[in-house]
Scaffold this motif. Structure first.
Motif, mmCIF file in Angstrom:
data_model
loop_
_atom_site.group_PDB
_atom_site.id
_atom_site.type_symbol
_atom_site.label_atom_id
_atom_site.label_comp_id
_atom_site.label_asym_id
_atom_site.label_seq_id
_atom_site.Cartn_x
_atom_site.Cartn_y
_atom_site.Cartn_z
ATOM 1 N N THR A 109 7.876 17.314 18.475
ATOM 2 C CA THR A 109 7.044 16.123 18.375
ATOM 3 C C THR A 109 7.502 15.328 17.164
ATOM 4 O O THR A 109 7.602 15.870 16.062
ATOM 5 C CB THR A 109 5.568 16.520 18.242
ATOM 6 O OG1 THR A 109 5.137 17.137 19.475
ATOM 7 C CG2 THR A 109 4.691 15.325 17.939
ATOM 8 N N SER A 110 7.762 14.044 17.349
ATOM 9 C CA SER A 110 8.353 13.264 16.267
ATOM 10 C C SER A 110 7.900 11.816 16.328
ATOM 11 O O SER A 110 7.206 11.389 17.275
ATOM 12 C CB SER A 110 9.884 13.332 16.341
ATOM 13 O OG SER A 110 10.349 12.695 17.525
ATOM 14 N N LEU A 111 8.317 11.060 15.323
ATOM 15 C CA LEU A 111 8.137 9.613 15.279
ATOM 16 C C LEU A 111 9.454 8.958 15.686
ATOM 17 O O LEU A 111 10.522 9.474 15.361
ATOM 18 C CB LEU A 111 7.749 9.162 13.866
ATOM 19 C CG LEU A 111 6.405 9.653 13.354
ATOM 20 C CD1 LEU A 111 6.333 9.558 11.831
ATOM 21 C CD2 LEU A 111 5.272 8.844 13.982
ATOM 22 N N PRO A 112 9.424 7.818 16.368
ATOM 23 C CA PRO A 112 10.675 7.133 16.691
ATOM 24 C C PRO A 112 11.418 6.768 15.404
ATOM 25 O O PRO A 112 10.800 6.360 14.414
ATOM 26 C CB PRO A 112 10.213 5.867 17.428
ATOM 27 C CG PRO A 112 8.816 6.156 17.866
ATOM 28 C CD PRO A 112 8.244 7.102 16.853
ATOM 29 N N THR B 294 7.230 15.157 9.946
ATOM 30 C CA THR B 294 6.364 14.236 10.679
ATOM 31 C C THR B 294 4.918 14.375 10.223
ATOM 32 O O THR B 294 4.229 13.380 9.992
ATOM 33 C CB THR B 294 6.473 14.495 12.188
ATOM 34 O OG1 THR B 294 7.825 14.277 12.601
ATOM 35 C CG2 THR B 294 5.567 13.568 12.976
ATOM 36 N N ALA B 295 4.454 15.608 10.061
ATOM 37 C CA ALA B 295 3.084 15.832 9.596
ATOM 38 C C ALA B 295 2.886 15.288 8.187
ATOM 39 O O ALA B 295 1.874 14.629 7.896
ATOM 40 C CB ALA B 295 2.758 17.323 9.641
ATOM 41 N N SER B 296 3.842 15.525 7.293
ATOM 42 C CA SER B 296 3.721 15.052 5.906
ATOM 43 C C SER B 296 3.649 13.529 5.853
ATOM 44 O O SER B 296 2.863 12.958 5.090
ATOM 45 C CB SER B 296 4.907 15.547 5.082
ATOM 46 O OG SER B 296 4.896 16.956 4.972
ATOM 47 N N ARG C 292 4.721 22.878 0.797
ATOM 48 C CA ARG C 292 3.771 23.165 1.879
ATOM 49 C C ARG C 292 4.124 22.353 3.126
ATOM 50 O O ARG C 292 4.231 21.134 3.083
ATOM 51 C CB ARG C 292 2.353 22.861 1.424
ATOM 52 C CG ARG C 292 1.265 23.209 2.428
ATOM 53 C CD ARG C 292 -0.040 23.534 1.732
ATOM 54 N NE ARG C 292 0.091 24.767 0.933
ATOM 55 C CZ ARG C 292 -0.849 25.217 0.109
ATOM 56 N NH1 ARG C 292 -1.990 24.544 -0.022
ATOM 57 N NH2 ARG C 292 -0.654 26.330 -0.578
ATOM 58 N N MET C 293 4.297 23.054 4.255
ATOM 59 C CA MET C 293 4.599 22.435 5.539
ATOM 60 C C MET C 293 3.363 22.536 6.427
ATOM 61 O O MET C 293 2.902 23.646 6.720
ATOM 62 C CB MET C 293 5.787 23.135 6.194
ATOM 63 C CG MET C 293 7.012 23.239 5.310
ATOM 64 S SD MET C 293 7.779 21.643 4.970
ATOM 65 C CE MET C 293 8.680 21.403 6.494
ATOM 66 N N HIS C 294 2.845 21.385 6.845
ATOM 67 C CA HIS C 294 1.608 21.352 7.620
ATOM 68 C C HIS C 294 1.893 21.303 9.120
ATOM 69 O O HIS C 294 2.939 20.825 9.559
ATOM 70 C CB HIS C 294 0.773 20.143 7.199
ATOM 71 C CG HIS C 294 0.332 20.200 5.765
ATOM 72 N ND1 HIS C 294 -0.836 20.803 5.378
ATOM 73 C CD2 HIS C 294 0.933 19.757 4.632
ATOM 74 C CE1 HIS C 294 -0.952 20.714 4.054
ATOM 75 N NE2 HIS C 294 0.109 20.089 3.590
ATOM 76 N N ARG C 295 0.911 21.763 9.879
ATOM 77 C CA ARG C 295 1.047 21.842 11.338
ATOM 78 C C ARG C 295 -0.284 21.481 11.978
ATOM 79 O O ARG C 295 -1.334 22.024 11.612
ATOM 80 C CB ARG C 295 1.465 23.267 11.728
ATOM 81 C CG ARG C 295 1.553 23.567 13.218
ATOM 82 C CD ARG C 295 1.975 25.023 13.379
ATOM 83 N NE ARG C 295 2.004 25.459 14.778
ATOM 84 C CZ ARG C 295 0.957 25.955 15.425
ATOM 85 N NH1 ARG C 295 -0.213 26.084 14.808
ATOM 86 N NH2 ARG C 295 1.072 26.351 16.687
ATOM 87 N N PHE C 296 -0.249 20.546 12.949
ATOM 88 C CA PHE C 296 -1.444 20.121 13.664
ATOM 89 C C PHE C 296 -1.211 20.267 15.166
ATOM 90 O O PHE C 296 -0.166 19.850 15.683
ATOM 91 C CB PHE C 296 -1.771 18.651 13.370
ATOM 92 C CG PHE C 296 -2.067 18.346 11.931
ATOM 93 C CD1 PHE C 296 -3.368 18.380 11.445
ATOM 94 C CD2 PHE C 296 -1.036 18.006 11.067
ATOM 95 C CE1 PHE C 296 -3.635 18.090 10.120
ATOM 96 C CE2 PHE C 296 -1.291 17.708 9.740
ATOM 97 C CZ PHE C 296 -2.593 17.755 9.257
ATOM 98 N N LEU C 297 -2.185 20.820 15.862
ATOM 99 C CA LEU C 297 -2.096 20.884 17.310
ATOM 100 C C LEU C 297 -2.259 19.483 17.900
ATOM 101 O O LEU C 297 -2.972 18.640 17.340
ATOM 102 C CB LEU C 297 -3.172 21.807 17.881
ATOM 103 C CG LEU C 297 -3.109 23.285 17.475
ATOM 104 C CD1 LEU C 297 -4.238 24.053 18.162
ATOM 105 C CD2 LEU C 297 -1.765 23.904 17.819
ATOM 106 N N THR C 298 -1.616 19.246 19.027
ATOM 107 C CA THR C 298 -1.734 17.954 19.699
ATOM 108 C C THR C 298 -2.731 17.994 20.850
ATOM 109 O O THR C 298 -3.109 16.949 21.377
ATOM 110 C CB THR C 298 -0.369 17.525 20.267
ATOM 111 O OG1 THR C 298 0.038 18.482 21.255
ATOM 112 C CG2 THR C 298 0.681 17.451 19.171
ATOM 113 N N GLY C 299 -3.123 19.206 21.266
ATOM 114 C CA GLY C 299 -3.976 19.335 22.438
ATOM 115 C C GLY C 299 -3.182 19.350 23.729
ATOM 116 O O GLY C 299 -3.757 19.451 24.812
ATOM 117 N N ARG C 300 -1.870 19.249 23.618
ATOM 118 C CA ARG C 300 -0.994 19.220 24.794
ATOM 119 C C ARG C 300 -0.034 20.411 24.819
ATOM 120 O O ARG C 300 0.947 20.395 25.557
ATOM 121 C CB ARG C 300 -0.193 17.919 24.800
ATOM 122 C CG ARG C 300 -1.060 16.687 24.979
ATOM 123 C CD ARG C 300 -0.265 15.416 24.727
ATOM 124 N NE ARG C 300 -1.008 14.229 25.119
ATOM 125 C CZ ARG C 300 -1.948 13.659 24.372
ATOM 126 N NH1 ARG C 300 -2.242 14.163 23.190
ATOM 127 N NH2 ARG C 300 -2.596 12.586 24.802
#
Length: 312
Positions: free
Chosen positions: A88-91, A234-236, A214-222
């Motif tokens: 999962t990324s940003l363009p 991407t999270a940072s 610190r490397m953060h991680r968030f679920l997308t629900g997908r």
């Protein structure tokens, strides 16, 4: 020998946006304030010269949902890519010689990847955030824009992008999921993190120490459909954009104990990473010519965090 010219990659056109007249759904009060804060944000002045050949930009494209909340567009990278396949990324992507600045780099890449128009009237600029250091020796500039034309339809570049989806921007500041978890994911936490060690000689008088980032991680629900969580760089970036916009820090601990500031890490990488060091020299930049930049940045960052803490 004259000193090298500072990079002009951050020069950009900042349009006037009148939120009351913009063709967007009615904004919630916190969404309106978020956009105003981003519009007013100015990238802190840096004494560091960045080699253009190692610069990149990502587009943080925001839009207003039907209920007045702000969402960010995210892409799922194609599974056939050689690096970060399926992430999962940003363009975004690397600066190219024809790019006028980092805003142009981000817009060009987003147009190539997801078909987002470069037209500033349809996608006006909000701000550019201070750079981040990526693990592949790239210095990445987040470019924040607002999609005001809701007739735009994505055109995905299939060799690069598998799918496009959105995520609530405010949820990058909280540990609570913004969506109901599917049955097979009930035991998973929406937000988690891991502290990763990096070489950092300044923590050790012998110059051989380490620090933690610190490397953060968030679920997308997908995740059940194969979409990976929002993780790492991407999270940072999204946490930083959300913090600027909503004017508050996250409800979780952002940094590892003793974590160096991002500018300190960039300065250290410019001096010690062979790829960055060689790129700087090729462009006439002395990687050892900014001896106090990291220390100044660290002092400024500590003062900023202290002010922010006093406000909360």
């Amino acid at each position: 020998m004259s000193s090298p010219r500072r990079s002009s990659l951050l020069k950009f056109h900042r349009p006037q946006i009148h939120l009351d007249d913009a063709p967007i759904p009615t904004l919630k009060p916190d969404s309106r304030q978020c956009l105003q804060n981003l519009l007013q944000y100015r990238t802190p002045h840096s004494h560091v010269a960045y080699p253009k050949s190692r610069c990149a930009a990502v587009l943080v494209a925001l839009f207003v949902g039907r209920m007045g909340d702000l969402y960010v567009l995210l892409s799922r990278r194609a599974p056939t890519l050689r690096t970060y396949a399926g992430d999962t990324s940003l363009p975004g992507g690397k600066w190219e010689p024809q790019d006028r600045n980092m805003e142009w780099t981000a817009r060009r890449e987003a147009f190539e990847e997801i078909g987002l128009p470069i037209d500033r009237r349809k996608v006006p600029l909000l701000c550019i955030v201070e750079p981040f250091l990526a693990g592949n020796a790239l210095i990445v500039f987040p470019v924040v824009v607002l999609v005001v034309d809701h007739t735009i339809r994505p055109i995905l570049n299939a060799p690069e992008v598998a799918s496009l989806f959105s995520h609530p921007l405010a949820s990058l500041l909280t540990s609570e999921p913004p969506f109901p978890l599917e049955h097979e994911m009930l035991e998973l936490e929406y937000h988690t993190y891991v502290d990763v060690s990096i070489p950092w000689p300044y923590n050790d008088p012998m110059g051989s120490g380490t620090a933690f980032v610190r490397m953060h991680r968030f679920l997308t629900g997908r995740e059940a459909g194969g979409t990976k969580p929002i993780f790492g760089l991407t999270a940072s970036i999204l946490i930083r954009v959300a913090a600027i916009g909503y004017g508050r820090g996250p409800d979780f601990s952002l940094c590892a104990p003793g974590q160096p500031s991002m500018e300190e890490r960039i300065v250290h990488a410019l001096r010690n990473d062979s790829v960055l060091r060689e790129a700087a020299r090729r462009e006439g930049i002395d990687p050892d010519g900014e001896p106090d930049a990291g220390k100044r940045a660290a002092v400024i960052e500590r003062q900023r965090r202290k002010r922010m803490k006093n406000k909360l």
